[in-house]
Design a protein around this motif. Structure first.
Motif, short mmCIF file in Angstrom:
data_model
loop_
_atom_site.label_atom_id
_atom_site.label_comp_id
_atom_site.label_asym_id
_atom_site.label_seq_id
_atom_site.Cartn_x
_atom_site.Cartn_y
_atom_site.Cartn_z
N GLN B 85 0.87 -1.23 0.03
CA GLN B 85 0.02 -0.11 -0.02
C GLN B 85 0.78 1.22 0.13
O GLN B 85 0.27 2.40 -0.20
N ASP B 86 2.17 1.25 0.17
CA ASP B 86 3.05 2.25 0.03
C ASP B 86 3.56 2.60 -1.35
O ASP B 86 3.93 3.73 -1.66
N SER B 87 2.96 1.84 -2.26
CA SER B 87 3.17 2.12 -3.75
C SER B 87 2.62 3.40 -4.11
O SER B 87 1.46 3.36 -3.80
N ALA B 88 3.15 4.27 -4.57
CA ALA B 88 2.82 5.61 -4.96
C ALA B 88 3.75 6.40 -5.75
O ALA B 88 4.97 5.87 -5.89
N VAL B 89 3.55 7.36 -6.20
CA VAL B 89 4.48 8.55 -6.66
C VAL B 89 4.68 9.47 -5.60
O VAL B 89 3.78 9.95 -5.05
N TYR B 90 6.03 9.42 -5.10
CA TYR B 90 6.31 10.39 -4.15
C TYR B 90 6.79 11.66 -4.47
O TYR B 90 7.89 11.61 -5.42
N LEU B 91 6.35 12.77 -4.52
CA LEU B 91 6.86 13.92 -4.91
C LEU B 91 7.40 15.09 -3.97
O LEU B 91 6.73 15.28 -2.92
#
Lengths: 110, 114
Positions: B85-91
């Motif tokens: 669930q940490d999968s994401a794009v971190y900006l």
């Protein structure tokens, strides 16, 4: 709840037409309102912004309208072009923290 | 002006591993912000530094996430024991002053936790 809302997930406009993107907010303390453009796989890029002491700002084909009493602001893009196709994110800020809408995908049809 | 630099651009980790994301703000900018972007949640604020000091981490998950800014030229976001669930794009974004609202975004790090 969502403090900044974009109720239309997508919008299709004919090339040459006017694209109108809408954003509603809840927090009376917001004093800065912005529209960002995001291409797929790219980070948001600021398009245009406005402070709460004005109700309209123009920059080329872009115009932001702010309706404080209605807690609403919009982005108008005139003479829409295929390269305007992207996701548009609205954001509002009362201090330093931008609160984002969920985005509207704008598709310009040739 | 190279803009905000984020590395790596893509990262794949296995569940339970640690991930460290790097951000180099625009030179001279005193405020650095971290956001996370997912399809479900959209853009979410994580944390914010001003003159290297952590100001607000109210958006950070309390467990496993930490952010630091050891000097004015870079900030790191560390995720321990990564979960799918940490999968994401971190900006990462920076702005000239903490109360100047124009935030310039980096290209993001796309994190995939398998």
């Amino acid at each position: 709840g969502q403090q900044v809302k974009q109720s239309s997930p997508s919008l299709t406009v004919q090339e040459g037409g006017i694209s109108i993107l809408n954003c509603d907010y809840e927090n009376d303390m917001f004093d800065y309102f912005a529209w960002y453009k995001k291409y797929p796989d790219n980070s948001p890029t600021l398009l245009i912004s406005v402070r709460s002491n004005v109700d309209k700002r123009e920059d080329g084909r872009l115009t932001v309208f702010l309706n404080k009493s209605g807690k609403h602001f919009s982005l108008h893009i005139t003479a829409s072009q295929p390269e305007d196709t992207a996701v548009y994110l609205c954001a509002a800020d009362s201090n330093y923290q931008l609160i984002w809408g969920s985005g509207t995908k704008l598709i310009i049809k040739p | 002006n190279a803009g905000v630099i984020q590395t790596p651009r893509h990262k794949v980790t296995g569940k339970g591993q640690e991930a460290t994301l790097w951000c180099e703000p625009i030179s001279g900018h005193s405020a650095v912000f971290w956001y996370r972007q997912t399809i479900v949640q959209g853009l979410e604020f994580l944390t914010y530094f001003r003159n290297q000091a952590p100001i607000d981490d109210s958006g950070m998950p309390k467990e496993r996430f930490s952010a630091q800014m050891p000097n004015q030229s870079h900030s790191t976001l560390k995720i321990q024991s990564t979960q799918p669930q940490d999968s994401a794009v971190y900006l990462c974004a920076s702005s000239l002053q903490f109360n100047q609202d124009t935030q310039y975004f980096g290209p993001g790090t796309r994190l995939l936790v398998l």
